[in-house]
Design a protein around this motif. Structure first.
Motif, short mmCIF file in Angstrom:
data_model
loop_
_atom_site.label_atom_id
_atom_site.label_comp_id
_atom_site.label_asym_id
_atom_site.label_seq_id
_atom_site.Cartn_x
_atom_site.Cartn_y
_atom_site.Cartn_z
N ALA A 159 0.81 -1.21 0.00
CA ALA A 159 0.00 0.00 0.00
C ALA A 159 0.85 1.26 0.00
CB ALA A 159 -0.93 -0.01 1.22
N ASP A 160 2.02 1.19 0.60
CA ASP A 160 2.89 2.36 0.73
C ASP A 160 3.92 2.47 -0.39
OD1 ASP A 160 1.62 3.19 3.05
OD2 ASP A 160 3.01 2.10 4.37
N ASN A 161 3.94 1.48 -1.30
CA ASN A 161 5.01 1.46 -2.30
C ASN A 161 4.50 1.25 -3.73
OD1 ASN A 161 7.92 1.49 -0.93
ND2 ASN A 161 6.49 0.41 0.43
N GLY A 162 3.37 1.87 -4.02
CA GLY A 162 2.93 2.00 -5.40
C GLY A 162 2.08 0.90 -5.98
N ALA A 163 1.76 -0.14 -5.22
CA ALA A 163 0.91 -1.19 -5.77
C ALA A 163 -0.54 -0.72 -5.88
CB ALA A 163 0.99 -2.44 -4.90
N LYS A 164 -1.25 -1.23 -6.89
CA LYS A 164 -2.68 -0.98 -7.01
C LYS A 164 -3.48 -2.23 -6.73
CE LYS A 164 -4.11 2.20 -9.80
NZ LYS A 164 -4.52 3.06 -10.93
N ILE A 165 -2.83 -3.39 -6.90
CA ILE A 165 -3.49 -4.68 -6.71
C ILE A 165 -2.60 -5.53 -5.82
CG2 ILE A 165 -4.24 -6.80 -7.86
CD1 ILE A 165 -4.64 -5.03 -10.41
N ILE A 166 -3.22 -6.28 -4.91
CA ILE A 166 -2.48 -7.24 -4.08
C ILE A 166 -2.98 -8.63 -4.42
CG2 ILE A 166 -2.07 -8.08 -1.74
CD1 ILE A 166 -2.19 -5.23 -0.75
N ASN A 167 -2.03 -9.50 -4.75
CA ASN A 167 -2.35 -10.89 -5.06
C ASN A 167 -1.93 -11.77 -3.88
OD1 ASN A 167 -2.95 -12.88 -7.54
ND2 ASN A 167 -1.30 -13.74 -6.30
N LEU A 168 -2.93 -12.40 -3.26
CA LEU A 168 -2.69 -13.29 -2.12
C LEU A 168 -3.07 -14.71 -2.50
CD1 LEU A 168 -4.08 -11.00 0.72
CD2 LEU A 168 -1.70 -11.74 0.50
N SER A 169 -2.16 -15.39 -3.18
CA SER A 169 -2.36 -16.80 -3.51
C SER A 169 -1.92 -17.64 -2.32
CB SER A 169 -1.58 -17.16 -4.78
OG SER A 169 -2.11 -16.50 -5.90
N LEU A 170 -2.40 -17.26 -1.16
CA LEU A 170 -2.04 -17.90 0.10
C LEU A 170 -3.28 -18.51 0.72
CD1 LEU A 170 -0.02 -14.96 1.70
CD2 LEU A 170 0.89 -16.79 0.27
N GLY A 171 -3.07 -19.31 1.73
CA GLY A 171 -4.19 -19.85 2.49
C GLY A 171 -3.96 -19.65 3.97
N TRP A 172 -4.91 -20.07 4.73
CA TRP A 172 -4.87 -19.87 6.17
C TRP A 172 -5.08 -21.20 6.86
CZ3 TRP A 172 -2.71 -15.76 5.45
CH2 TRP A 172 -2.59 -14.74 6.40
N THR A 173 -4.38 -21.44 7.94
CA THR A 173 -4.63 -22.61 8.76
C THR A 173 -5.38 -22.17 10.01
OG1 THR A 173 -2.46 -22.37 9.81
CG2 THR A 173 -2.59 -23.82 7.90
N PRO A 174 -6.04 -23.08 10.71
CA PRO A 174 -6.91 -22.68 11.82
C PRO A 174 -6.21 -21.91 12.93
CG PRO A 174 -7.36 -24.93 11.17
CD PRO A 174 -6.15 -24.51 10.39
N ASP A 175 -4.90 -22.10 13.09
CA ASP A 175 -4.24 -21.45 14.21
C ASP A 175 -3.55 -20.14 13.80
OD1 ASP A 175 -2.47 -22.83 12.64
OD2 ASP A 175 -1.16 -23.44 14.28
N TRP A 176 -3.75 -19.71 12.58
CA TRP A 176 -3.15 -18.44 12.18
C TRP A 176 -4.07 -17.29 12.53
CZ3 TRP A 176 -0.62 -19.14 6.68
CH2 TRP A 176 0.49 -19.96 6.83
#
Length: 400
Positions: A159-176
């Motif tokens: 957000a602070d360095n010029g991006a317009k789009i964020i790609n989060l090809s990540l997942g979440w586990t229950p304890d995160w």
């Protein structure tokens, strides 16, 4: 230095064990050059025609992932210097993990899907004129428990360095935890960024879905095959907004050596959705994130059963050519989230087990023109790539 090398080597060996197990269960993966249909989604999307109008120029996509491996299939100026948030090993507190390196190849695959030039057997990116800002996290390593805080830092950095789009090809586990991620997402959105999050690759089991995709304003992305049918492993639910192709695509081979053809899962599909947004935003630089999201939703290839959306394919397959070539879609209000309007509550059918996702029929999306690796779904099961359940679930309101 030898201690660091040994530690890094152990990380790679741990990931390799998972990859081998998946290769056995999912079948043989062929070198990318052996599958001439692996770029067919670009032809179906009319990419070359779209590139005459917009190729993503002027748009930076932050890829928060496992880093990038230099020389892996894009022009040198397509990938910015970026940053890494991987903590140094205890024995070498001064050691820095560069953003332009990648233990497992996941981030390298996502980067190429967006800005690849088709060299070295890799994919031609859907938005070849865009820039990728690599933000490296511990994805794919035994240190993946730190990805939540690393991703939160990465979202703010983007957000602070010029991006317009964020790609989060990540997942979440229950304890995160989501306590750091949610404020970071809100911060990025306050600065006008559009965020895409993979739904996850657990659709055949417990159907764990990525809680980031449930945050207000975040676009949850599922995976379909090249015909538009939802992939059975694609996690799904009320947070699925868009889909894109996630099978028969180029991904990094085991140990990040070369390119292979296989299932890219919701990770690859998310990169294609991010690239679709980059094309639209490149053609309409005065639009806001809400407006870009709105036209992608309006012009998506809707479910073939006649419904506006389904939990498997969302509003349908992302089709940026409908915006660029056919001039469809109304951008609407610049400051209104297109998913924020109230929607009728969904009630499970009597006697249905909502956790029995594998037995449910899969939906299809019309005009599937936008089509984890064989290794990503299982690698994620151990190392946080492409999973999906969070301790804190925030249900975003959707339009009817």
């Amino acid at each position: 230095m030898q201690d660091t090398i040994r530690r890094n080597g152990s990380w790679l060996r741990a990931a390799g064990i998972v990859v081998a197990a998946v290769a056995v269960s999912a079948g043989t993966t062929l070198p990318a050059a052996a599958d001439t249909d692996s770029w067919s989604y670009l032809t179906k999307m009319q990419a070359h025609e779209m590139w005459k109008i917009a190729d993503g120029s002027g748009v930076t996509v932050a890829v928060i992932d496992s880093g990038v491996k230099d020389g892996s299939g894009w022009k040198i100026d397509s990938v910015l210097p970026g940053v890494s948030y991987i903590e140094p090993p205890f024995e070498r507190p001064d050691y820095v993990y560069p953003p332009h390196d990648d233990f497992v190849g996941h981030g390298t695959t996502m980067t190429a899907a967006i800005v690849g030039d088709g060299s070295s057997g890799g994919p031609k990116g859907l938005a070849p004129g865009a820039k990728v800002l690599p933000i490296r996290t511990s994805v794919g390593t035994p240190m993946a428990f730190a990805v939540a805080s690393e991703a939160a830092k990465g979202i703010r950095y983007a957000a602070d360095n010029g991006a317009k789009i964020i790609n989060l090809s990540l997942g979440w586990t229950p304890d995160w935890p989501m306590d750091k991620v949610k404020p970071a997402v809100e911060y990025a959105q306050s600065k006008g960024l559009l965020i895409f999050a993979a739904m996850g690759n657990e659709g055949e089991g417990k159907n764990w879905t990525n809680a980031i995709a449930g945050l207000p304003g975040v676009i949850g992305v599922g995976a379909v095959d090249p015909t538009g049918k939802a992939m059975p492993f694609s996690s799904h639910g009320p947070d699925t907004d868009l889909t894109s192709v996630g099978s028969k695509v180029e991904i990094r081979c085991a140990e990040n050596k070369g390119w292979c053809t296989g299932n890219g899962g919701t990770s690859f599909a998310t990169s294609l959705a991010s690239a679709s947004a980059a094309l639209v935003w490149s053609a309409h630089p005065d639009w806001t994130a809400n407006q870009v999201a709105r036209v992608l939703i309006q012009t998506a290839g809707a479910p073939t059963d006649g419904s506006k959306r389904s939990d498997w394919v969302g509003y349908g397959v992302a089709r940026p050519r409908k915006v660029l070539l056919d001039h469809e879609g109304d951008p609407g209000a610049p400051d209104v989230d297109p998913l924020a309007a109230p929607a009728a509550p969904k009630t499970p059918a009597p006697g249905t087990d909502p956790t029995a996702a594998a037995a449910a029929p899969r939906a299809e999306a019309a005009d599937a023109e936008s089509g984890l690796s064989w290794q990503w779904p299982a690698l994620g099961a151990v190392a946080a790539v492409g999973l999906g359940l969070a301790a804190t679930v925030i249900v975003k309101r959707r339009r009817s």
